[in-house]
Design a protein around this motif. Sequence first.
Motif, PDB file in Angstrom:
ATOM      1  N   ARG A  94       0.529   0.420   3.642  1.00 21.83           N
ATOM      2  CA  ARG A  94       1.682   1.157   4.154  1.00 21.83           C
ATOM      3  C   ARG A  94       1.246   2.447   4.849  1.00 21.83           C
ATOM      4  NH1 ARG A  94       4.276   5.636   3.110  1.00 21.83           N
ATOM      5  NH2 ARG A  94       3.194   6.073   1.160  1.00 21.83           N
ATOM      6  N   CYS A  95       0.285   3.130   4.272  1.00 19.78           N
ATOM      7  CA  CYS A  95      -0.124   4.444   4.781  1.00 19.78           C
ATOM      8  C   CYS A  95      -1.008   4.359   6.021  1.00 19.78           C
ATOM      9  CB  CYS A  95      -0.851   5.223   3.694  1.00 19.78           C
ATOM     10  SG  CYS A  95       0.224   5.696   2.327  1.00 19.78           S
ATOM     11  N   ASN A 106      -3.723   7.377  -8.125  1.00 25.05           N
ATOM     12  CA  ASN A 106      -3.723   6.222  -7.222  1.00 25.05           C
ATOM     13  C   ASN A 106      -2.695   5.164  -7.603  1.00 25.05           C
ATOM     14  OD1 ASN A 106      -5.815   7.369  -5.799  1.00 25.05           O
ATOM     15  ND2 ASN A 106      -7.404   6.164  -6.807  1.00 25.05           N
ATOM     16  N   SER A 162      -0.894  -2.587  -1.485  1.00 32.20           N
ATOM     17  CA  SER A 162       0.266  -2.510  -0.602  1.00 32.20           C
ATOM     18  C   SER A 162       0.502  -1.084  -0.117  1.00 32.20           C
ATOM     19  CB  SER A 162       1.499  -3.037  -1.353  1.00 32.20           C
ATOM     20  OG  SER A 162       2.639  -2.943  -0.557  1.00 32.20           O
ATOM     21  N   GLU A 163       0.310  -0.127  -0.998  1.00 27.40           N
ATOM     22  CA  GLU A 163       0.511   1.269  -0.649  1.00 27.40           C
ATOM     23  C   GLU A 163      -0.542   1.751   0.364  1.00 27.40           C
ATOM     24  OE1 GLU A 163       2.667   4.931  -1.131  1.00 27.40           O
ATOM     25  OE2 GLU A 163       3.119   2.810  -1.272  1.00 27.40           O
ATOM     26  N   ARG A 187      -0.079  -3.325  -6.166  1.00 21.72           N
ATOM     27  CA  ARG A 187       0.819  -2.303  -5.604  1.00 21.72           C
ATOM     28  C   ARG A 187       0.013  -1.246  -4.859  1.00 21.72           C
ATOM     29  NH1 ARG A 187       3.765  -2.180 -10.634  1.00 21.72           N
ATOM     30  NH2 ARG A 187       2.998  -0.082 -10.981  1.00 21.72           N
ATOM     31  N   ILE A 188      -1.151  -0.903  -5.389  1.00 22.56           N
ATOM     32  CA  ILE A 188      -2.034   0.057  -4.701  1.00 22.56           C
ATOM     33  C   ILE A 188      -2.457  -0.508  -3.356  1.00 22.56           C
ATOM     34  CG2 ILE A 188      -4.304   1.167  -4.780  1.00 22.56           C
ATOM     35  CD1 ILE A 188      -3.883   1.345  -7.871  1.00 22.56           C
ATOM     36  N   SER A 224       4.376   6.587   6.189  1.00 22.52           N
ATOM     37  CA  SER A 224       3.959   5.250   6.601  1.00 22.52           C
ATOM     38  C   SER A 224       3.226   5.314   7.937  1.00 22.52           C
ATOM     39  CB  SER A 224       5.174   4.331   6.726  1.00 22.52           C
ATOM     40  OG  SER A 224       5.783   4.163   5.467  1.00 22.52           O
ATOM     41  N   GLN A 283       0.346   5.688  -8.362  1.00 22.28           N
ATOM     42  CA  GLN A 283       1.670   6.138  -7.932  1.00 22.28           C
ATOM     43  C   GLN A 283       1.770   6.063  -6.412  1.00 22.28           C
ATOM     44  OE1 GLN A 283       4.082   6.860 -10.256  1.00 22.28           O
ATOM     45  NE2 GLN A 283       2.459   6.064 -11.587  1.00 22.28           N
ATOM     46  N   PRO A 284       2.986   6.029  -5.869  1.00 22.80           N
ATOM     47  CA  PRO A 284       3.106   6.033  -4.404  1.00 22.80           C
ATOM     48  C   PRO A 284       2.362   7.226  -3.806  1.00 22.80           C
ATOM     49  CG  PRO A 284       5.218   5.527  -5.412  1.00 22.80           C
ATOM     50  CD  PRO A 284       4.293   5.925  -6.535  1.00 22.80           C
ATOM     51  N   LEU A 285       1.652   6.956  -2.721  1.00 23.16           N
ATOM     52  CA  LEU A 285       0.867   8.012  -2.074  1.00 23.16           C
ATOM     53  C   LEU A 285       1.794   8.928  -1.273  1.00 23.16           C
ATOM     54  CD1 LEU A 285      -2.169   5.855  -0.900  1.00 23.16           C
ATOM     55  CD2 LEU A 285      -2.069   7.416  -2.853  1.00 23.16           C
TER      56      LEU A 285
END
Length: 192
Positions: free
Chosen positions: A108-109, A71, A104-105, A101-102, A79, A73-75
């Motif tokens: 994004r998804c 989790n 935000s990620e 950051r999580i 987007s 790391q970028p998923l």
Amino acid sequence: MGNDPWLDKWLALIQRKSAGRYVVELGCGYGWDTTILLSAGCKVLAADISKENLAKCAKSVRGAQWIQLDNSQPLPFASRSLAVIVASLSLHYFSWDVTMRIASELKRCLQADGVLLARFNSTHDYHYGASSGVEIEPNFYQVEMGTKRFFDEDSVRRFLEGWGIQFLEENVIQRYEEPKSVWEAMAVCSSR
């Protein structure tokens, strides 16, 4: 270990929002929530950092798709490609910078009006490490063999800043041997 029906009140929403697409479950652990989601007719992409957990779940819980991921790391999702993310007690192992950051990620998804259902360790979760161990940063501790973050209402709201928080409540659950204090949230991804 007791019954933990936290998803029951959200199943109609999950079914409507996912509309036959995958519900992504971050931190599937032993597959308890995976089983509930599958029983409700949802397609589930269950994720965990642990290969062992994924192997056990795949053996005991039939019907889900499985993916190993961290989790922090970028998923690996495009987007705005997901409608529903479920993250029960899987977002608390990280420093505050990584935690944000999580957040935000996840945003994004999720598509606009996508739903995040999440539970966070509460700062009142004394049976499971709150205010114990070596404090690395506020409410983030070295406990046993890892790290664990505990959230108060303000930190959950900061995590969900910019989201449409539809539900936020502190509860005591009976999923484990001892009662566990958690924050439960349902938030809608704001339009971009």
